[in-house]
Design a protein around this motif. Structure first.
Motif, mmCIF file in Angstrom:
data_model
loop_
_atom_site.group_PDB
_atom_site.id
_atom_site.type_symbol
_atom_site.label_atom_id
_atom_site.label_comp_id
_atom_site.label_asym_id
_atom_site.label_seq_id
_atom_site.Cartn_x
_atom_site.Cartn_y
_atom_site.Cartn_z
ATOM 1 N N HIS A 117 -3.006 -1.386 10.476
ATOM 2 C CA HIS A 117 -2.876 0.061 10.638
ATOM 3 C C HIS A 117 -2.697 0.759 9.296
ATOM 4 N N GLY A 118 -2.015 0.095 8.375
ATOM 5 C CA GLY A 118 -1.770 0.710 7.069
ATOM 6 C C GLY A 118 -3.054 0.904 6.297
ATOM 7 N N ARG A 119 -3.932 -0.096 6.327
ATOM 8 C CA ARG A 119 -5.179 0.028 5.568
ATOM 9 C C ARG A 119 -5.986 1.216 6.071
ATOM 10 N N ALA A 120 -5.988 1.401 7.391
ATOM 11 C CA ALA A 120 -6.745 2.522 7.963
ATOM 12 C C ALA A 120 -6.149 3.848 7.489
ATOM 13 N N LEU A 121 -4.822 3.947 7.534
ATOM 14 C CA LEU A 121 -4.171 5.209 7.151
ATOM 15 C C LEU A 121 -4.414 5.531 5.680
ATOM 16 N N LEU A 122 -4.365 4.499 4.852
ATOM 17 C CA LEU A 122 -4.348 4.741 3.412
ATOM 18 C C LEU A 122 -5.722 4.740 2.776
ATOM 19 N N ALA A 123 -6.755 4.505 3.587
ATOM 20 C CA ALA A 123 -8.106 4.386 3.026
ATOM 21 C C ALA A 123 -8.478 5.609 2.190
ATOM 22 N N GLN A 124 -7.938 6.775 2.553
ATOM 23 C CA GLN A 124 -8.301 8.015 1.860
ATOM 24 C C GLN A 124 -7.455 8.270 0.620
ATOM 25 N N ASN A 125 -6.376 7.516 0.436
ATOM 26 C CA ASN A 125 -5.426 7.840 -0.627
ATOM 27 C C ASN A 125 -5.489 6.778 -1.726
ATOM 28 N N GLN A 126 -6.074 7.128 -2.855
ATOM 29 C CA GLN A 126 -6.297 6.170 -3.948
ATOM 30 C C GLN A 126 -5.001 5.728 -4.622
ATOM 31 N N GLN A 127 -3.929 6.444 -4.396
ATOM 32 C CA GLN A 127 -2.681 6.154 -5.115
ATOM 33 C C GLN A 127 -1.732 5.278 -4.303
ATOM 34 N N THR A 128 -2.208 4.768 -3.166
ATOM 35 C CA THR A 128 -1.345 3.929 -2.340
ATOM 36 C C THR A 128 -2.108 2.677 -1.927
ATOM 37 N N THR A 129 -1.356 1.652 -1.614
ATOM 38 C CA THR A 129 -1.982 0.444 -1.072
ATOM 39 C C THR A 129 -0.963 -0.259 -0.179
ATOM 40 N N VAL A 130 -1.465 -1.078 0.726
ATOM 41 C CA VAL A 130 -0.563 -1.893 1.539
ATOM 42 C C VAL A 130 -0.958 -3.345 1.343
ATOM 43 N N ILE A 131 0.034 -4.177 1.026
ATOM 44 C CA ILE A 131 -0.263 -5.595 0.834
ATOM 45 C C ILE A 131 0.522 -6.417 1.852
ATOM 46 N N SER A 132 -0.093 -7.514 2.228
ATOM 47 C CA SER A 132 0.538 -8.424 3.160
ATOM 48 C C SER A 132 1.251 -9.491 2.343
ATOM 49 N N ALA A 133 2.560 -9.434 2.319
ATOM 50 C CA ALA A 133 3.326 -10.418 1.547
ATOM 51 C C ALA A 133 4.688 -10.583 2.181
ATOM 52 N N ASP A 134 5.291 -11.741 1.910
ATOM 53 C CA ASP A 134 6.653 -12.011 2.349
ATOM 54 C C ASP A 134 7.568 -11.596 1.214
ATOM 55 N N MET A 135 8.401 -10.600 1.465
ATOM 56 C CA MET A 135 9.224 -10.084 0.357
ATOM 57 C C MET A 135 10.256 -11.099 -0.120
ATOM 58 N N SER A 136 10.496 -12.169 0.669
ATOM 59 C CA SER A 136 11.417 -13.197 0.195
ATOM 60 C C SER A 136 10.784 -14.038 -0.910
ATOM 61 N N ARG A 137 9.507 -13.761 -1.202
ATOM 62 C CA ARG A 137 8.811 -14.452 -2.301
ATOM 63 C C ARG A 137 8.423 -13.392 -3.344
ATOM 64 N N PRO A 138 9.402 -12.969 -4.144
ATOM 65 C CA PRO A 138 9.151 -11.837 -5.051
ATOM 66 C C PRO A 138 8.045 -12.104 -6.062
ATOM 67 N N GLU A 139 7.833 -13.378 -6.403
ATOM 68 C CA GLU A 139 6.750 -13.651 -7.368
ATOM 69 C C GLU A 139 5.401 -13.267 -6.759
#
Ligand SMILES: C[S@@+](CC[C@H](N)C(=O)[O-])C[C@H]1O[C@@H](n2cnc3c(N)ncnc32)[C@H](O)[C@@H]1O
Length: 283
Positions: A117-139
């Protein structure tokens, strides 16, 4: 979203296991949730946390107040939003870009529905992105090409951990996860944290056990434990508080009613669990 017989969509979304992102979406009146999420929330309300819908909504409004402070008053133009949740009204980039039109936002979540859903919402906004990551792995978060492209680590960054550090159990060391990100950003950066809290051990155990019986989760912590996440940082006034007392604004935010919502009659348990947190600056 199309769902196969196994219960999983092509995106890896499982409709038979409750998800934190979808349960929270339900509380905010969203449509991206399944029966299993709604049933879990009703059971949570009836068994020991009757005011969870109100608290989720208060948390969302706190997020908005915090991001507005960071962009409009602290002048922050870069945000890394850990555990961003499903898109809803007044998303972080919308609030930040009102005050800082060139604000950049990296949204991070490990729930496949958020990515879809995030990718669809943000497709128009060049200054944002959504990434799929586990935040418990900060690297992984720091090395992600989208993070590297969008965030300038020589300039102040706001690290958002809003209603999400309680998703990490102690053995995933949420304190060190936060420290790793703080080490990566310069002086003048900020953290915004809210965290489910209770001073009542029984209430902490109830919600911690309820969630862990259904989906991987962390635990409710005491206010003192949450305060330790802020060690070495400069707290912004009014310091750490029940989020409703953090720079309260008497503005009525309208959320749609959750689908099929039946208020709990278990009111004797209300007020035992709340969201606690605040904002702090890296010196
Ligand atoms: C309660 S929601 C909060 C959403 C948003 N931060 C807010 O406050 O409105 C928690 C979110 O954190 C995500 N989450 C939980 N554990 C995570 C992890 N280890 N890595 C990334 N995201 C996680 C969930 O999928 C969910 O979307």
């Amino acid at each position: 979203m199309p769902v196969g017989e196994s219960g999983s969509t092509a995106m890896g979304i499982d409709r038979f296991v409750p998800s934190v992102a979808r349960m929270y979406d339900w509380c905010l009146g969203g449509k991206d949730n399944f029966d299993v999420d709604r049933e879990a929330m009703q059971a949570m309300m009836n068994q020991g946390f009757p005011d969870v819908v109100a608290i989720a909504r208060q948390n969302r409004v706190f997020l908005e107040r915090g991001v507005h402070y960071l962009a409009a008053e602290a002048g922050i133009r870069q945000f890394i939003d850990h555990g961003s949740g499903l898109p809803t009204q007044r998303n972080v980039h919308e609030v930040a870009q009102e005050a800082q039109p060139d604000a950049r936002v990296v949204y991070i979540d490990n729930d496949p529905a958020v990515l879809a859903h995030g990718r669809a919402l943000l497709a128009q906004n060049q200054q944002t992105t959504v990434i799929s990551a586990d935040m418990s792995r900060p690297e992984d978060v720091l090395a992600d090409p989208a993070t590297q492209t969008l965030i300038d680590f020589d300039q102040p960054v706001a690290l958002l951990y809003v209603s999400v550090l309680h998703c990490l159990p102690d053995d995933q060391r949420p304190d060190l996860v936060l420290r790793r990100l703080l080490d990566a950003v310069p002086s003048g950066s900020y953290v915004l944290i809210s965290h489910l809290a209770s001073s009542d051990p029984q209430a902490r155990d109830f919600l911690t056990n309820f969630m862990n019986e259904r989906t991987p989760w962390g635990r409710v912590r005491s206010e003192d434990e949450i305060a330790r996440f802020f060690d070495g940082l400069e707290l912004v006034e009014p310091g750490l508080a029940n989020i409703n007392d953090w720079r309260p604004e008497h503005r009525a935010t309208q959320f749609p009613e959750p689908r099929g919502y039946t208020p709990s009659s278990a009111t004797e348990n209300s007020g035992r669990i709340w969201e606690y947190g605040g904002i702090a600056r890296k010196p």
